[in-house]
Design a protein around this motif. Structure first.
Motif, PDB file in Angstrom:
ATOM      1  N   LEU A   8       0.861  -1.184   0.000  1.00 26.32           N
ATOM      2  CA  LEU A   8       0.000   0.000   0.000  1.00 26.32           C
ATOM      3  C   LEU A   8       0.894   1.230   0.000  1.00 26.32           C
ATOM      4  CD1 LEU A   8      -2.656  -1.101   2.631  1.00 26.32           C
ATOM      5  CD2 LEU A   8      -2.594  -1.541   0.175  1.00 26.32           C
ATOM      6  N   VAL A   9       0.711   2.087  -0.998  1.00 29.38           N
ATOM      7  CA  VAL A   9       1.578   3.249  -1.173  1.00 29.38           C
ATOM      8  C   VAL A   9       0.786   4.529  -0.922  1.00 29.38           C
ATOM      9  CG1 VAL A   9       3.091   4.486  -2.763  1.00 29.38           C
ATOM     10  CG2 VAL A   9       2.935   1.994  -2.879  1.00 29.38           C
ATOM     11  N   TYR A  10       1.348   5.376  -0.103  1.00 31.66           N
ATOM     12  CA  TYR A  10       0.740   6.670   0.210  1.00 31.66           C
ATOM     13  C   TYR A  10       1.727   7.774  -0.151  1.00 31.66           C
ATOM     14  CZ  TYR A  10      -2.550   3.988   3.048  1.00 31.66           C
ATOM     15  OH  TYR A  10      -3.506   3.098   3.470  1.00 31.66           O
ATOM     16  N   HIS A  11       1.183   8.906  -0.576  1.00 31.10           N
ATOM     17  CA  HIS A  11       2.022  10.082  -0.818  1.00 31.10           C
ATOM     18  C   HIS A  11       1.949  11.037   0.365  1.00 31.10           C
ATOM     19  CE1 HIS A  11       3.392   9.305  -4.891  1.00 31.10           C
ATOM     20  NE2 HIS A  11       2.230   8.742  -5.074  1.00 31.10           N
ATOM     21  N   HIS A  12       0.758  11.227   0.892  1.00 34.07           N
ATOM     22  CA  HIS A  12       0.580  12.132   2.027  1.00 34.07           C
ATOM     23  C   HIS A  12      -0.450  11.564   2.984  1.00 34.07           C
ATOM     24  CE1 HIS A  12       2.816  15.541   0.354  1.00 34.07           C
ATOM     25  NE2 HIS A  12       2.193  15.334  -0.783  1.00 34.07           N
ATOM     26  N   VAL A  13      -0.197  11.746   4.269  1.00 33.32           N
ATOM     27  CA  VAL A  13      -1.184  11.508   5.318  1.00 33.32           C
ATOM     28  C   VAL A  13      -1.164  12.777   6.166  1.00 33.32           C
ATOM     29  CG1 VAL A  13      -1.887  10.100   7.282  1.00 33.32           C
ATOM     30  CG2 VAL A  13      -0.755   9.015   5.316  1.00 33.32           C
ATOM     31  N   TYR A  14      -2.175  13.613   5.937  1.00 29.37           N
ATOM     32  CA  TYR A  14      -2.220  14.904   6.628  1.00 29.37           C
ATOM     33  C   TYR A  14      -3.072  14.821   7.887  1.00 29.37           C
ATOM     34  CZ  TYR A  14      -0.230  17.207   2.521  1.00 29.37           C
ATOM     35  OH  TYR A  14       0.596  17.604   1.495  1.00 29.37           O
ATOM     36  N   ALA A  15      -2.762  15.672   8.845  1.00 24.20           N
ATOM     37  CA  ALA A  15      -3.571  15.768  10.057  1.00 24.20           C
ATOM     38  C   ALA A  15      -4.999  16.142   9.672  1.00 24.20           C
ATOM     39  CB  ALA A  15      -2.979  16.815  10.996  1.00 24.20           C
ATOM     40  N   ASP A  16      -5.945  15.622  10.409  1.00 25.79           N
ATOM     41  CA  ASP A  16      -7.354  15.938  10.144  1.00 25.79           C
ATOM     42  C   ASP A  16      -7.560  17.446  10.147  1.00 25.79           C
ATOM     43  OD1 ASP A  16      -8.019  13.247  10.009  1.00 25.79           O
ATOM     44  OD2 ASP A  16      -8.490  13.127  12.142  1.00 25.79           O
ATOM     45  N   GLY A  49      -7.501  12.746  -3.244  1.00 33.00           N
ATOM     46  CA  GLY A  49      -7.571  11.738  -4.296  1.00 33.00           C
ATOM     47  C   GLY A  49      -6.267  11.417  -4.992  1.00 33.00           C
ATOM     48  N   ARG A  50      -5.162  11.908  -4.530  1.00 32.20           N
ATOM     49  CA  ARG A  50      -3.866  11.673  -5.179  1.00 32.20           C
ATOM     50  C   ARG A  50      -2.917  10.934  -4.245  1.00 32.20           C
ATOM     51  NH1 ARG A  50      -3.361  17.799  -7.220  1.00 32.20           N
ATOM     52  NH2 ARG A  50      -5.137  17.779  -8.614  1.00 32.20           N
ATOM     53  N   GLY A  51      -3.370   9.818  -3.686  1.00 29.37           N
ATOM     54  CA  GLY A  51      -2.548   9.086  -2.732  1.00 29.37           C
ATOM     55  C   GLY A  51      -2.472   9.793  -1.401  1.00 29.37           C
ATOM     56  N   THR A  52      -3.470  10.649  -1.140  1.00 23.63           N
ATOM     57  CA  THR A  52      -3.495  11.470   0.062  1.00 23.63           C
ATOM     58  C   THR A  52      -4.722  11.141   0.890  1.00 23.63           C
ATOM     59  OG1 THR A  52      -2.366  13.260  -1.091  1.00 23.63           O
ATOM     60  CG2 THR A  52      -3.575  13.853   0.902  1.00 23.63           C
ATOM     61  N   VAL A  53      -4.521  10.950   2.194  1.00 18.52           N
ATOM     62  CA  VAL A  53      -5.635  10.683   3.093  1.00 18.52           C
ATOM     63  C   VAL A  53      -5.447  11.476   4.376  1.00 18.52           C
ATOM     64  CG1 VAL A  53      -6.088   8.346   2.224  1.00 18.52           C
ATOM     65  CG2 VAL A  53      -4.512   8.666   4.124  1.00 18.52           C
TER      66      VAL A  53
END
Length: 158
Positions: free
Chosen positions: A11-19, A29-33
């Motif tokens: 599983l590849v992610y680009h960004h995981v930002y704080a809520d 939608g670009r590997g960002t959650v």
């Protein structure tokens, strides 16, 4: 998991930002959650019996050196953005989960011209030694791990 007849999801992610972070809207939608969504995804995978394993363990398994749990997967984070350190790392640490981060820094061309700010060569093999070049095989007489350390030391010293 034995043999190489099975597959291991990565599983590849680009960004995981704080809520609530403003970056979430711009990169949706670009590997960002969001952090909460990432936590829910990881908790769901665990509840379904998946085991997050280090990438090095998968590499060793592919080389025929060991087994994996039946439902193994890896977590990868591309580009080494700041949110990987500030959001992802503390979360994974709290959950006791491994992951691999692949930072980018600058092009090889820029590095060769002395223009790179920082050039990272990720040498993660000492964690699970898989291969050593012929010149270093058996060199210190202390096993594959020591052989890899000697080869990496030689590489870094050049």
């Amino acid at each position: 998991m034995t043999g190489t007849e099975s597959r291991v999801p990565v599983l590849v992610y680009h960004h995981v930002y704080a809520d609530g972070s403003p970056e979430l809207r711009a990169a949706a939608g670009r590997g960002t959650v969001a952090e909460s969504a990432f936590r829910q995804q990881v908790e769901h995978l665990r509840a379904e019996g998946w085991t997050v394993v280090p990438t090095g363990l998968v590499v060793a398994w592919l080389a025929g050196r060991g087994d994996l749990p039946g439902k193994a997967l890896c977590l990868h984070f591309d580009n080494g953005w700041l949110d990987t350190a500030q959001v992802v790392r503390p979360l994974l640490s709290a959950l006791g989960l491994p992951a691999m981060c692949f930072p980018i820094t600058d092009s090889v061309d820029a590095a060769s011209q002395g223009q790179a700010f920082f050039l990272c060569v990720a040498l993660n093999m000492p964690h699970v030694p898989v291969y050593v070049s012929g010149a270093f095989s058996g060199a210190p007489g202390r096993g594959l791990y020591a052989d890899c350390v000697y080869e990496i030391d030689d590489f870094v010293g050049r």
